[in-house]
Motif scaffolding. Structure first.
Motif, short mmCIF file in Angstrom:
data_model
loop_
_atom_site.label_atom_id
_atom_site.label_comp_id
_atom_site.label_asym_id
_atom_site.label_seq_id
_atom_site.Cartn_x
_atom_site.Cartn_y
_atom_site.Cartn_z
N LEU A 119 1.02 -1.37 -0.13
CA LEU A 119 0.04 0.10 0.00
C LEU A 119 0.73 1.28 0.03
CD1 LEU A 119 -2.68 -1.06 2.63
CD2 LEU A 119 -2.74 -1.24 0.26
N THR A 120 0.36 2.10 -0.93
CA THR A 120 1.01 3.49 -0.68
C THR A 120 0.61 4.40 0.43
OG1 THR A 120 1.52 3.38 -3.09
CG2 THR A 120 1.70 5.34 -2.17
N ASP A 121 1.28 4.86 1.17
CA ASP A 121 1.08 5.63 2.06
C ASP A 121 1.66 7.04 1.87
OD1 ASP A 121 3.62 5.57 2.84
OD2 ASP A 121 3.30 4.84 4.82
N MET A 122 0.99 8.12 2.83
CA MET A 122 1.30 9.37 2.41
C MET A 122 2.81 9.83 2.44
SD MET A 122 -0.55 11.98 2.01
CE MET A 122 -0.59 13.82 1.66
N LEU A 123 3.62 9.01 3.25
CA LEU A 123 4.98 9.22 3.18
C LEU A 123 5.56 8.87 1.84
CD1 LEU A 123 7.48 10.20 4.80
CD2 LEU A 123 7.81 7.58 5.63
N ASP A 124 5.02 7.69 1.25
CA ASP A 124 5.64 7.32 -0.13
C ASP A 124 5.28 8.37 -1.09
OD1 ASP A 124 6.53 4.95 0.91
OD2 ASP A 124 4.60 3.78 0.56
N ILE A 125 3.88 8.87 -1.02
CA ILE A 125 3.59 9.94 -2.13
C ILE A 125 4.71 11.19 -1.69
CG2 ILE A 125 1.50 11.48 -2.69
CD1 ILE A 125 -0.16 9.29 -1.63
N LEU A 126 4.80 11.66 -0.52
CA LEU A 126 5.61 12.78 -0.39
C LEU A 126 7.19 12.80 -0.86
CD1 LEU A 126 4.53 13.96 3.06
CD2 LEU A 126 3.81 15.10 0.87
N GLN A 127 7.55 11.27 -0.46
CA GLN A 127 8.95 11.04 -1.07
C GLN A 127 9.13 11.15 -2.54
OE1 GLN A 127 9.64 7.32 1.03
NE2 GLN A 127 10.90 8.56 2.62
N GLU A 128 8.13 10.83 -3.34
CA GLU A 128 8.02 10.72 -4.82
C GLU A 128 7.92 11.98 -5.12
OE1 GLU A 128 5.32 8.93 -8.43
OE2 GLU A 128 5.11 7.96 -6.56
N ILE A 129 7.06 12.87 -4.48
CA ILE A 129 7.00 14.52 -5.22
C ILE A 129 8.21 15.05 -4.86
CG2 ILE A 129 5.78 16.60 -4.26
CD1 ILE A 129 3.48 15.04 -3.77
N LEU A 130 8.95 14.93 -3.69
CA LEU A 130 10.27 15.52 -3.53
C LEU A 130 11.45 15.09 -4.67
CD1 LEU A 130 11.88 17.26 -1.88
CD2 LEU A 130 12.39 15.44 -0.15
N ARG A 131 11.20 13.62 -4.93
CA ARG A 131 12.19 13.40 -5.79
C ARG A 131 12.00 13.79 -7.15
NH1 ARG A 131 12.28 8.22 -3.90
NH2 ARG A 131 10.11 7.71 -4.82
N ASP A 132 10.75 13.94 -7.59
CA ASP A 132 10.39 14.42 -8.68
C ASP A 132 10.84 15.94 -9.07
OD1 ASP A 132 9.14 12.12 -9.75
OD2 ASP A 132 7.25 12.52 -9.43
N SER A 133 10.50 16.43 -7.79
CA SER A 133 10.79 18.17 -7.64
C SER A 133 12.36 18.40 -8.01
CB SER A 133 10.42 18.71 -6.58
OG SER A 133 10.88 18.16 -5.40
N ARG A 134 13.28 17.58 -7.29
CA ARG A 134 14.69 17.39 -7.31
C ARG A 134 14.91 17.21 -8.37
NH1 ARG A 134 16.20 14.52 -1.69
NH2 ARG A 134 15.99 16.18 -0.22
N ASN A 135 14.53 16.31 -9.56
CA ASN A 135 15.11 15.95 -10.54
C ASN A 135 14.39 17.12 -11.72
OD1 ASN A 135 15.93 13.36 -10.03
ND2 ASN A 135 14.18 12.31 -10.53
N SER A 136 13.44 17.70 -11.32
CA SER A 136 12.98 19.01 -12.31
C SER A 136 13.74 20.03 -12.13
CB SER A 136 11.51 19.20 -11.96
OG SER A 136 10.67 18.02 -12.52
#
Length: 50
Positions: free
Chosen positions: A29-46
Motif C-alpha cells: 500500500l502507498t501511504d502518505m510518506l511514499d507519496i511525499l517522497q515521490e513528489i520530492l524526488r520528482d521536484s529535485r529531478n526537475s
C-alpha cells in the motif's frame, strides 16, 4: 419465509482482526510518506534538468 438452512449454507464468516491484519499488511500500500517522497524526488529531478 426465510429458509434458515439455505442461508446457513451461504454463510461465510468474516476474518478475525488478526487475520485481516495479516491480509492487509501483505498488500503493498502507498501511504502518505511514499507519496511525499515521490513528489520530492520528482521536484529535485526537475530542478536539476532546468
Amino acid at each position: 419465509m426465510i429458509d434458515y438452512e439455505e442461508e446457513l449454507k451461504k454463510f461465510e464468516p468474516s476474518l478475525d482482526v488478526t487475520d485481516a491484519e495479516g491480509v492487509i499488511s501483505q498488500q503493498e500500500l502507498t501511504d502518505m510518506l511514499d507519496i511525499l517522497q515521490e513528489i520530492l524526488r520528482d521536484s529535485r529531478n526537475s530542478a536539476r534538468k532546468g
